[in-house]
Design a protein around this motif. Sequence first.
Motif, PDB file in Angstrom:
ATOM      1  N   SER A  40      49.877  46.293  31.735  1.00  0.00           N
ATOM      2  CA  SER A  40      49.654  44.866  32.453  1.00  0.00           C
ATOM      3  C   SER A  40      48.652  44.659  33.228  1.00  0.00           C
ATOM      4  O   SER A  40      48.048  45.716  33.771  1.00  0.00           O
ATOM      5  CB  SER A  40      51.200  44.930  33.223  1.00  0.00           C
ATOM      6  OG  SER A  40      51.529  43.569  33.419  1.00  0.00           O
ATOM      7  N   SER A  41      48.207  43.498  33.012  1.00  0.00           N
ATOM      8  CA  SER A  41      47.039  43.143  33.845  1.00  0.00           C
ATOM      9  C   SER A  41      46.935  41.394  33.898  1.00  0.00           C
ATOM     10  O   SER A  41      46.124  41.036  33.238  1.00  0.00           O
ATOM     11  CB  SER A  41      45.665  43.643  33.115  1.00  0.00           C
ATOM     12  OG  SER A  41      45.481  43.052  31.859  1.00  0.00           O
ATOM     13  N   VAL A  42      47.622  41.062  34.956  1.00  0.00           N
ATOM     14  CA  VAL A  42      47.760  39.543  35.161  1.00  0.00           C
ATOM     15  C   VAL A  42      46.332  39.047  35.455  1.00  0.00           C
ATOM     16  O   VAL A  42      45.950  37.960  34.955  1.00  0.00           O
ATOM     17  CB  VAL A  42      48.880  39.311  35.897  1.00  0.00           C
ATOM     18  CG1 VAL A  42      48.824  37.815  36.300  1.00  0.00           C
ATOM     19  CG2 VAL A  42      50.363  39.541  35.416  1.00  0.00           C
ATOM     20  N   CYS A  43      45.729  39.703  36.371  1.00  0.00           N
ATOM     21  CA  CYS A  43      44.404  39.147  37.021  1.00  0.00           C
ATOM     22  C   CYS A  43      43.318  39.503  36.030  1.00  0.00           C
ATOM     23  O   CYS A  43      42.252  39.173  36.430  1.00  0.00           O
ATOM     24  CB  CYS A  43      44.097  39.591  38.249  1.00  0.00           C
ATOM     25  SG  CYS A  43      43.849  41.221  38.612  1.00  0.00           S
ATOM     26  N   GLY A  44      43.666  39.971  34.882  1.00  0.00           N
ATOM     27  CA  GLY A  44      42.594  40.448  33.986  1.00  0.00           C
ATOM     28  C   GLY A  44      41.430  41.721  34.416  1.00  0.00           C
ATOM     29  O   GLY A  44      40.345  41.626  33.996  1.00  0.00           O
ATOM     30  N   GLY A  45      42.050  42.268  35.603  1.00  0.00           N
ATOM     31  CA  GLY A  45      41.402  43.341  35.762  1.00  0.00           C
ATOM     32  C   GLY A  45      40.429  43.267  37.224  1.00  0.00           C
ATOM     33  O   GLY A  45      39.573  43.882  37.655  1.00  0.00           O
ATOM     34  N   ASN A  46      40.842  41.819  37.776  1.00  0.00           N
ATOM     35  CA  ASN A  46      39.932  41.462  38.970  1.00  0.00           C
ATOM     36  C   ASN A  46      40.578  42.111  40.447  1.00  0.00           C
ATOM     37  O   ASN A  46      39.984  41.899  41.489  1.00  0.00           O
ATOM     38  CB  ASN A  46      40.046  40.115  39.194  1.00  0.00           C
ATOM     39  CG  ASN A  46      39.151  39.398  38.288  1.00  0.00           C
ATOM     40  OD1 ASN A  46      38.156  40.013  37.909  1.00  0.00           O
ATOM     41  ND2 ASN A  46      39.579  38.191  37.943  1.00  0.00           N
ATOM     42  N   GLY A  47      41.524  43.089  40.320  1.00  0.00           N
ATOM     43  CA  GLY A  47      41.770  43.686  41.487  1.00  0.00           C
ATOM     44  C   GLY A  47      42.870  42.589  42.454  1.00  0.00           C
ATOM     45  O   GLY A  47      42.815  42.787  43.606  1.00  0.00           O
ATOM     46  N   THR A  48      43.477  41.605  41.804  1.00  0.00           N
ATOM     47  CA  THR A  48      44.286  40.920  42.846  1.00  0.00           C
ATOM     48  C   THR A  48      45.745  40.909  42.497  1.00  0.00           C
ATOM     49  O   THR A  48      46.483  40.420  43.294  1.00  0.00           O
ATOM     50  CB  THR A  48      43.660  39.187  42.735  1.00  0.00           C
ATOM     51  OG1 THR A  48      43.652  39.191  41.393  1.00  0.00           O
ATOM     52  CG2 THR A  48      42.083  39.091  43.193  1.00  0.00           C
ATOM     53  N   CYS A  49      46.118  41.309  41.369  1.00  0.00           N
ATOM     54  CA  CYS A  49      47.584  41.127  40.728  1.00  0.00           C
ATOM     55  C   CYS A  49      48.547  42.230  41.134  1.00  0.00           C
ATOM     56  O   CYS A  49      49.666  42.376  41.455  1.00  0.00           O
ATOM     57  CB  CYS A  49      47.814  40.550  39.396  1.00  0.00           C
ATOM     58  SG  CYS A  49      47.100  41.916  38.381  1.00  0.00           S
ATOM     59  N   GLY A  50      47.966  43.437  41.092  1.00  0.00           N
ATOM     60  CA  GLY A  50      48.654  44.575  41.527  1.00  0.00           C
ATOM     61  C   GLY A  50      49.571  44.894  40.280  1.00  0.00           C
ATOM     62  O   GLY A  50      50.644  45.817  40.469  1.00  0.00           O
ATOM     63  N   THR A  51      49.357  44.306  39.029  1.00  0.00           N
ATOM     64  CA  THR A  51      50.335  44.749  38.050  1.00  0.00           C
ATOM     65  C   THR A  51      50.011  45.874  37.124  1.00  0.00           C
ATOM     66  O   THR A  51      50.791  46.570  36.464  1.00  0.00           O
ATOM     67  CB  THR A  51      50.478  43.530  36.967  1.00  0.00           C
ATOM     68  OG1 THR A  51      49.375  43.081  36.614  1.00  0.00           O
ATOM     69  CG2 THR A  51      50.977  42.395  37.850  1.00  0.00           C
ATOM     70  N   CYS A  52      48.763  46.595  37.429  1.00  0.00           N
ATOM     71  CA  CYS A  52      48.372  47.436  36.589  1.00  0.00           C
ATOM     72  C   CYS A  52      48.487  49.041  36.846  1.00  0.00           C
ATOM     73  O   CYS A  52      47.960  49.885  36.678  1.00  0.00           O
ATOM     74  CB  CYS A  52      46.643  47.233  36.307  1.00  0.00           C
ATOM     75  SG  CYS A  52      45.733  47.403  37.596  1.00  0.00           S
ATOM     76  N   LYS A  53      49.534  48.970  37.961  1.00  0.00           N
ATOM     77  CA  LYS A  53      49.793  50.418  38.538  1.00  0.00           C
ATOM     78  C   LYS A  53      50.137  51.523  37.581  1.00  0.00           C
ATOM     79  O   LYS A  53      50.892  51.346  36.544  1.00  0.00           O
ATOM     80  CB  LYS A  53      51.141  50.284  39.329  1.00  0.00           C
ATOM     81  CG  LYS A  53      51.182  49.182  40.502  1.00  0.00           C
ATOM     82  CD  LYS A  53      52.403  49.336  41.343  1.00  0.00           C
ATOM     83  CE  LYS A  53      52.805  48.115  41.668  1.00  0.00           C
ATOM     84  NZ  LYS A  53      53.002  47.087  41.359  1.00  0.00           N
ATOM     85  N   GLY A  82      45.120  50.669  37.720  1.00  0.00           N
ATOM     86  CA  GLY A  82      44.438  50.889  36.447  1.00  0.00           C
ATOM     87  C   GLY A  82      43.010  50.271  36.622  1.00  0.00           C
ATOM     88  O   GLY A  82      42.010  50.879  35.964  1.00  0.00           O
ATOM     89  N   CYS A  83      42.997  49.097  37.006  1.00  0.00           N
ATOM     90  CA  CYS A  83      41.639  48.407  36.996  1.00  0.00           C
ATOM     91  C   CYS A  83      40.668  49.216  38.038  1.00  0.00           C
ATOM     92  O   CYS A  83      39.409  48.669  37.883  1.00  0.00           O
ATOM     93  CB  CYS A  83      41.810  47.016  37.032  1.00  0.00           C
ATOM     94  SG  CYS A  83      42.299  46.487  38.559  1.00  0.00           S
ATOM     95  N   GLN A  84      41.055  49.701  38.878  1.00  0.00           N
ATOM     96  CA  GLN A  84      40.278  50.121  40.032  1.00  0.00           C
ATOM     97  C   GLN A  84      39.918  51.564  39.872  1.00  0.00           C
ATOM     98  O   GLN A  84      39.023  52.147  40.708  1.00  0.00           O
ATOM     99  CB  GLN A  84      40.834  49.982  41.338  1.00  0.00           C
ATOM    100  CG  GLN A  84      41.403  48.425  41.541  1.00  0.00           C
ATOM    101  CD  GLN A  84      40.106  47.656  41.634  1.00  0.00           C
ATOM    102  OE1 GLN A  84      39.126  47.781  42.569  1.00  0.00           O
ATOM    103  NE2 GLN A  84      40.160  46.607  40.956  1.00  0.00           N
TER     104      GLN A  84
END
Length: 600
Positions: A40-53, A82-84
């Motif tokens: 999951s990556s709601v913000c597209g990897g911008n580090g704002t959504c927290g869904t890519c845990k 995941g994005c960070q």
Amino acid sequence: LSASAAETVAVDFQPIGRRGHVKKDMTILDAARQLGVGLSSVCGGNGTCGTCKVRVQAGNVSPVTTVELELLSDEQDELRLGCQTELRGDATIHIPPESLTAPQRTQVEGRHVPIAPDPAVVAFELRLSPPTLVDLRSDAARLRAALPFPAASVDHRALESASLQLREHNWTVCTAVRDREIIAILPERTPLLGVAVDLGTTKVAGYLIDLTSGTTLAVRGAMNPQIAFGEDVMARIAMAMGEGDGRTRLHQSILVGLNSLIADLCAQIAANSQVVTDVVVVGNTAMHHLFLGLPVGQLGTAPYVPAESAAIDVKARDIGLEVAPGAYVHLLPNIAGFVGADHVAALLASRLDDASDHALLLDIGTNTEISLASRGRIVSCSCASGPAFEGAHIKFGMRAAPGAIERVQIHNQVVMYQTIDNLPPVGICGSGILDTVAEMKRVGILDVYGKMHSIPGMQRMPRKNEFVIAPAEETGISSDIVLRREDVNEIQLAKGAIAAGWNVLLTEAGLREAEIDRVLVAGAFGTYLDLRNAIRIGMLPHLPLSSIQQMGNAAGMGATMALVSKQERARAAEISRRVEYVELTTHPSFPDLFMAAMLL
Ligand code: FES
């Protein structure tokens, strides 16, 4: 190593088991995308959504960033974004179910509870002496005499193949025995298999288990074919009660579905379904009755009494299941007309009967069953939460399928959403609807009554009482995907029913919300809803996230436990006796609590 090989790392995504090589220093999110893992990556990897845990199980990754410290501050354990997080070396990454996009979540997974196998069906390897002119005992007598206990019987259908099997296998066979009854005669050292089934109104989950070791050999989810006759339990009850052969057709339809599920499970390990010697089925009370071919009319009218609530053992062949001809099906007990054997199984898997604290278990679906364990008591109720979380009665609602908006966030007046398979949006599924309502409430577009207000800086309400989640130019249906005031009301009704349910149980137990120590959330929808948002809109108690656990398919887990252990069957029977059922519709506090719980 060549230069390019030296710059790649091996990554292993669990529990879905996708492995591959990616460039060193790539983020986990990019690696997941490259390997086709739906992270999951709601913000597209911008580090704002927290869904890519994700959880780094093993391996070398980059240090924690300030973005992560901020977004993961109230999480229960060592999660990373995941994005960070970059891969510095080979790594094994665990993706929790809530971070997976919908098609990669199955409704079969659940939290495993280790138990010692103590199956109802056990194998006895027998080496018999063949008959002679001085030993004229019958084949069955010979089998009985070889067993280490007296007075065994042989199932007459198992007997049909016994004479042939004994001679074909040179008088050395494996017998499957249940309660002193030989139920199958098989080639020597045949592993005995069992099937556990969670029979849901919408979906069916099946588990193929080695009865001796308790190991799960195969799992499979399928749609309940009865769906063709109506989406919810009430529609099926109406069909069964109507003119003609509705009940028989519903019974036949689930049998066809289960037989093909069992055949598919066996095919996964190249086994024959004739070696399946035990079956456990759990389901809500209506599904339980329709599976057995029992009448369901009494479930559709007050006071909603089941035809039978005790556990049932019946020959699988009498129902029409295509397994070993002598095998039995065990059905766990029901509690009430709308709290069925599936909830007993969920209670078994959650060990709520052993709880020394105040614990709440919710199995969220079209019908939500809730239990509260407190001071040695278990009180339970059932509430009609409706099919809104399945997308029904919502203008752009849909099931969790490709193109469904499944996550929504509003950040700095911008609406961000994620769709299943990253396709242009075509509708919105349950988790997305719940996210949208929670986010609209958080930023002030919705008030506590569910009324919509436009807020400065957001151009998302071109029409009154409609909030645009995805504008027409972004969607795959050439029109705006909106959430209407009426849709919000559906969610208020659904979450209000659930919250009123656990509030009534708190009243019964003399507890306050803040006294709940932990909440267990079971069921497919419960697995992927955003817990923070479910708390925000008041569907779940206001507790720290660390006190709430998602259990996955707890009913399925309970069914597998009952399949491999007689003790677990006895424990399930004891649970059903202990549960104090509370009827919400006539409970004096329900109307007021429901009205209050509808507020956002
Ligand atoms: Fe990682 Fe949004 S995708 S925080």
